[in-house]
Design a protein around this motif. Structure first.
Motif, PDB file in Angstrom:
ATOM      1  N   SER A  30       5.131   7.339   1.510  1.00 18.07           N
ATOM      2  CA  SER A  30       4.912   5.918   1.737  1.00 18.07           C
ATOM      3  C   SER A  30       5.086   5.159   0.425  1.00 18.07           C
ATOM      4  CB  SER A  30       3.510   5.674   2.293  1.00 18.07           C
ATOM      5  OG  SER A  30       3.246   4.280   2.367  1.00 18.07           O
ATOM      6  N   PRO A  31       5.855   4.068   0.403  1.00 20.27           N
ATOM      7  CA  PRO A  31       6.025   3.293  -0.837  1.00 20.27           C
ATOM      8  C   PRO A  31       4.793   2.474  -1.219  1.00 20.27           C
ATOM      9  CG  PRO A  31       7.179   2.223   0.967  1.00 20.27           C
ATOM     10  CD  PRO A  31       6.669   3.524   1.515  1.00 20.27           C
ATOM     11  N   ILE A  32       3.725   2.564  -0.418  1.00 27.44           N
ATOM     12  CA  ILE A  32       2.500   1.831  -0.757  1.00 27.44           C
ATOM     13  C   ILE A  32       1.723   2.568  -1.842  1.00 27.44           C
ATOM     14  CG2 ILE A  32       0.394   0.820   0.141  1.00 27.44           C
ATOM     15  CD1 ILE A  32       2.975  -0.432   1.200  1.00 27.44           C
ATOM     16  N   CYS A  33       1.529   3.867  -1.642  1.00 23.36           N
ATOM     17  CA  CYS A  33       0.773   4.665  -2.610  1.00 23.36           C
ATOM     18  C   CYS A  33       1.579   5.835  -3.167  1.00 23.36           C
ATOM     19  CB  CYS A  33      -0.504   5.205  -1.979  1.00 23.36           C
ATOM     20  SG  CYS A  33      -0.204   6.253  -0.519  1.00 23.36           S
ATOM     21  N   TYR A  34       2.764   6.095  -2.578  1.00 25.59           N
ATOM     22  CA  TYR A  34       3.665   7.153  -3.022  1.00 25.59           C
ATOM     23  C   TYR A  34       3.030   8.541  -2.907  1.00 25.59           C
ATOM     24  CZ  TYR A  34       6.630   3.419  -4.718  1.00 25.59           C
ATOM     25  OH  TYR A  34       7.431   2.310  -4.797  1.00 25.59           O
ATOM     26  N   HIS A  35       2.169   8.698  -1.914  1.00 26.92           N
ATOM     27  CA  HIS A  35       1.650  10.028  -1.594  1.00 26.92           C
ATOM     28  C   HIS A  35       2.533  10.653  -0.523  1.00 26.92           C
ATOM     29  CE1 HIS A  35      -2.519   8.707  -3.194  1.00 26.92           C
ATOM     30  NE2 HIS A  35      -1.875   9.433  -4.098  1.00 26.92           N
ATOM     31  N   ILE A  56      -7.341  12.228  -0.801  1.00 26.36           N
ATOM     32  CA  ILE A  56      -8.655  11.931  -1.361  1.00 26.36           C
ATOM     33  C   ILE A  56      -8.511  10.983  -2.554  1.00 26.36           C
ATOM     34  CG2 ILE A  56     -10.689  12.929  -2.474  1.00 26.36           C
ATOM     35  CD1 ILE A  56     -10.137  15.489  -0.948  1.00 26.36           C
ATOM     36  N   GLY A  57      -9.295   9.919  -2.543  1.00 25.87           N
ATOM     37  CA  GLY A  57      -9.305   8.965  -3.645  1.00 25.87           C
ATOM     38  C   GLY A  57      -8.335   7.819  -3.482  1.00 25.87           C
ATOM     39  N   CYS A  58      -7.565   7.788  -2.403  1.00 25.67           N
ATOM     40  CA  CYS A  58      -6.588   6.711  -2.227  1.00 25.67           C
ATOM     41  C   CYS A  58      -7.162   5.612  -1.328  1.00 25.67           C
ATOM     42  CB  CYS A  58      -5.284   7.263  -1.650  1.00 25.67           C
ATOM     43  SG  CYS A  58      -4.015   5.993  -1.409  1.00 25.67           S
TER      44      CYS A  58
END
Length: 342
Positions: A30-35, A56-58
């Motif tokens: 995802s380009p929002i958080c790059y996870h 976890i943590g996002c």
């Protein structure tokens, strides 16, 4: 490559599925958080609608339609490319939108600074606010430049296609000529063998007639193909002309690029002539050894005139008056001012 990084790239952080055990697994990002997570987890978590990132943590809200395949191996590069694409859509001014080159360079520096801030997380809120403010204030110009860029890309694609078509026609023409030449040789060979077998004395005339007919047909086809290729070339040149006309900068329209910005070594006080009567100069001009050493009489002209006129802009009275004013003794008023300041 770091083994820990390799394991992170090959394992889903949600379901812990491994690419080693399941070679067919596909990862999306995802380009929002790059996870990055596997396609099954994306379908399972985000099919019903937006949901927070399971890493976890996002906790950022993600949507299924935003997930895509990762293009670059390094996530940092992926993020920077996305940021640059986003900023380029808004800050799409060109060189001809500015009056001077300095204004254009300052604009590019500002864009690069905003890109750096978004990529590295520096003053993100301030940069986002600045980006939105600029987009609202320059909406018409942004749309105009975007339309120009799309038209230029289309014109470039058409010009490339026309050039490809021209090369294709040239290859087809060469192939047809080779095939016609092969057929002509086979026909001449066949006529020759028949003449030898039957004793026909008109074989030479028949061969000449065949060659003349083939030559006339070949010239006619070459003329037709030349007209077709000329039409394609004219269309390609027209497209390129329109493409260049839309991207021509103001400094190019004014003339060729001048790195010295109009400065030259010519003096306003004198004009160097091509010839000066002087016995020594005549000897140097005719001496082969002097010319072979790279000595030019014209350089002597320039240096002599420069030295002769170099002091004409220097005025002794003005310079002396300035020195006297700088070296004069301090007056009572000067001492009072210094004392008040101290």
């Amino acid at each position: 490559m770091d083994p820990m990084k390799r394991d992170d790239d090959e394992n889903c952080p949600v379901c812990k599925s491994s690419k080693y055990l399941n070679p067919q697994i596909k990862f999306l990002m995802s380009p929002i958080c790059y996870h990055k997570m596997c396609e099954s987890c994306v379908d399972r978590i985000f099919t019903q609608g937006p949901a927070p990132c399971p890493v976890i943590g996002c906790g950022k809200t993600l949507r299924k339609n935003k997930f895509r395949k990762q293009t670059f191996e390094d996530v940092t590069v992926e993020r920077e490319v996305d940021v640059r694409k986003r900023i380029a859509k808004t800050f799409n001014k060109r060189r001809d939108d500015f009056d001077t080159l300095l204004d254009y360079n300052n604009y590019l520096e500002e864009v690069e600074e905003m890109t750096f801030n978004l990529v590295n997380g520096v003053d993100v809120a301030k940069t986002e606010s600045k980006l939105q403010t600029y987009e609202l204030a320059n909406k018409d110009l942004i749309n105009t430049n975007a339309a120009r860029a799309a038209a230029e890309m289309q014109a470039f694609a058409q010009a490339t296609e026309a050039e490809r078509e021209q090369h294709k026609l040239a290859r087809e023409l060469a192939a047809r000529e080779m095939e016609e030449e092969r057929r002509e040789q086979e026909e001449v060979k066949k006529i020759t063998l028949n003449a030898l077998a039957t004793g026909d004395k008109n074989a030479v005339k028949i061969i000449q007639d065949v060659q003349l007919k083939r030559s006339s047909e070949r010239k006619r086809r070459q003329a037709e193909e030349a007209l077709r290729m000329k039409a394609v070339a004219e269309g390609r040149n027209l497209l390129k002309s329109s493409l260049l006309a839309g991207t021509r900068r103001k400094d190019v329209e004014d003339g060729p690029f001048d790195p010295l910005d109009g400065l030259d070594d010519k003096s306003e006080l004198y004009v160097v002539q091509d010839y000066y009567e002087n016995t020594w100069l005549e000897t140097a001009r005719k001496d082969t050894a002097t010319q072979a050493g790279g000595y030019f009489v014209e350089e002597y002209y320039n240096r002599s005139l420069f030295e002769a006129f170099s002091g004409l802009t220097f005025f002794i009275d003005e310079d002396s008056a300035k020195k006297e004013s700088d070296n004069r003794a301090p007056t009572l008023t000067d001492l009072m001012i210094v004392d008040a300041v101290s």
